[in-house]
Design an enzyme around this catalytic site. Structure first.
Site, short mmCIF file in Angstrom:
data_model
loop_
_atom_site.label_atom_id
_atom_site.label_comp_id
_atom_site.label_asym_id
_atom_site.label_seq_id
_atom_site.Cartn_x
_atom_site.Cartn_y
_atom_site.Cartn_z
N CYS A 272 7.79 3.78 6.15
CA CYS A 272 7.03 3.48 4.92
C CYS A 272 7.96 3.20 3.75
O CYS A 272 7.54 2.64 2.74
CB CYS A 272 6.12 4.65 4.58
SG CYS A 272 7.01 6.19 4.23
N CYS B 276 0.84 -1.20 0.00
CA CYS B 276 0.00 0.00 0.00
C CYS B 276 0.87 1.25 0.00
O CYS B 276 0.64 2.19 -0.77
CB CYS B 276 -0.93 -0.03 1.22
SG CYS B 276 -2.16 1.30 1.24
N CYS B 277 1.90 1.28 0.87
CA CYS B 277 2.82 2.41 0.89
C CYS B 277 3.54 2.58 -0.44
O CYS B 277 3.79 3.69 -0.89
CB CYS B 277 3.86 2.23 2.01
SG CYS B 277 3.22 2.46 3.68
N CYS C 211 -1.06 8.74 6.92
CA CYS C 211 -2.38 8.41 6.39
C CYS C 211 -3.34 8.13 7.54
O CYS C 211 -2.95 7.60 8.59
CB CYS C 211 -2.29 7.18 5.48
SG CYS C 211 -1.37 7.47 3.95
N CYS D 20 -3.54 4.69 9.27
CA CYS D 20 -2.27 4.22 9.84
C CYS D 20 -1.72 5.15 10.92
O CYS D 20 -0.54 5.04 11.27
CB CYS D 20 -1.24 4.05 8.72
SG CYS D 20 -1.75 2.87 7.45
#
Length: 262
Positions: free
Chosen positions: A255, A142-143, A227, A230
């Protein structure tokens, strides 16, 4: 003391005339703050000279406390350094509002990079929006989509970038140098870390002194804001970055933006 004071720029909307929670709790400068500020100004001038008039050096801003300080200094010193922000598509509403205010008031150009929409949709379709909680591998995927790929575009053609990294932030960042040349040979990039030796108290002293606009999440005990899925607030006594990826092992909490390949 250096020439950067609140008289250089107009009140930025952070609450002129009011003392907000983050300022009350944190604005405690080091005894050598004036010397640190002078060194920071000199390093930013050096970075600007490194980039020349073509904007080959840019500031990476997450719109966190450290980054708004650096952007304020770039503007106050009238340096030819553009600023970029990664809008991951998962930022807090407060962060997006600060981005709009920054775009509206900054002398320096603000460039916003977003992930490839089709990649985000494909990831959500196959893994779901809560994939980051299920495994470290999925969180890093995702990162990679939301941060690393846009970062590569933001730094394409650059010779250097400026970050808000501080040695005090975590054990992983304890050795951050003011100028990092470790990726010059592999990526052609020099990393400037003008706040490397600043304390959290120094950061907030500068914000208070210059009425710098900042993310109101800091007033709600979010020292580090990423985010929305997170990031959480921290409790008294917790580590500075405890609210980032709090479900993971401490050693994994990056990240990838500031992690060097082995």
């Amino acid at each position: 003391m250096s020439g950067i004071t609140s008289s250089l720029l107009p009140a930025s909307g952070s609450g002129a005339g009011q003392t907000r929670q983050a300022v009350r709790s944190n604005a405690r400068p080091s005894s050598d703050f004036a010397a640190k500020l002078a060194q920071t100004e000199q390093l930013l001038r050096q970075a600007a000279a490194h980039g020349g008039r073509h904007g080959d050096v840019t500031q990476a801003s997450s719109l966190g406390a450290e980054d708004v300080v650096i952007t304020h200094l770039i503007n106050a010193l009238a340096l030819d350094i553009p600023v970029f922000v990664l809008d991951t598509g998962a930022l807090h509403t407060e962060t997006l509002a600060l981005l709009e205010r920054t775009e509206a008031t900054s002398r320096a150009d603000i460039e916003v990079y977003r992930p490839r929409h089709e990649q985000v949709i494909q990831f959500v379709r196959t893994q779901g929006q809560d994939a980051m909680y299920r495994s470290l591998e999925l969180r890093k995927q995702c990162c990679g989509i939301r941060k690393m790929e846009p970062l590569a575009r933001a730094l394409a053609g650059r010779t250097g970038w400026i970050t808000g990294l501080r040695r005090e932030q975590s054990n992983a960042r304890a050795d951050v140098p003011a100028i990092d040349t470790s990726e010059v040979e592999t990526k052609g990039l020099t990393k400037f870390n003008p706040l490397a030796d600043w304390t959290w108290g120094d950061v907030w002293h500068y914000i208070a002194l210059n009425d710098v606009d900042y993310n109101p999440l800091h007033d709600q005990f979010y020292p580090s804001v990423g985010c929305a899925p997170c990031t959480r607030a921290i409790s008294l006594g917790e580590d500075f970055r405890a609210g980032r990826w709090w479900w993971e092992d401490e050693t994994a909490k990056e990240c990838g933006l500031h992690v060097k390949a082995s």
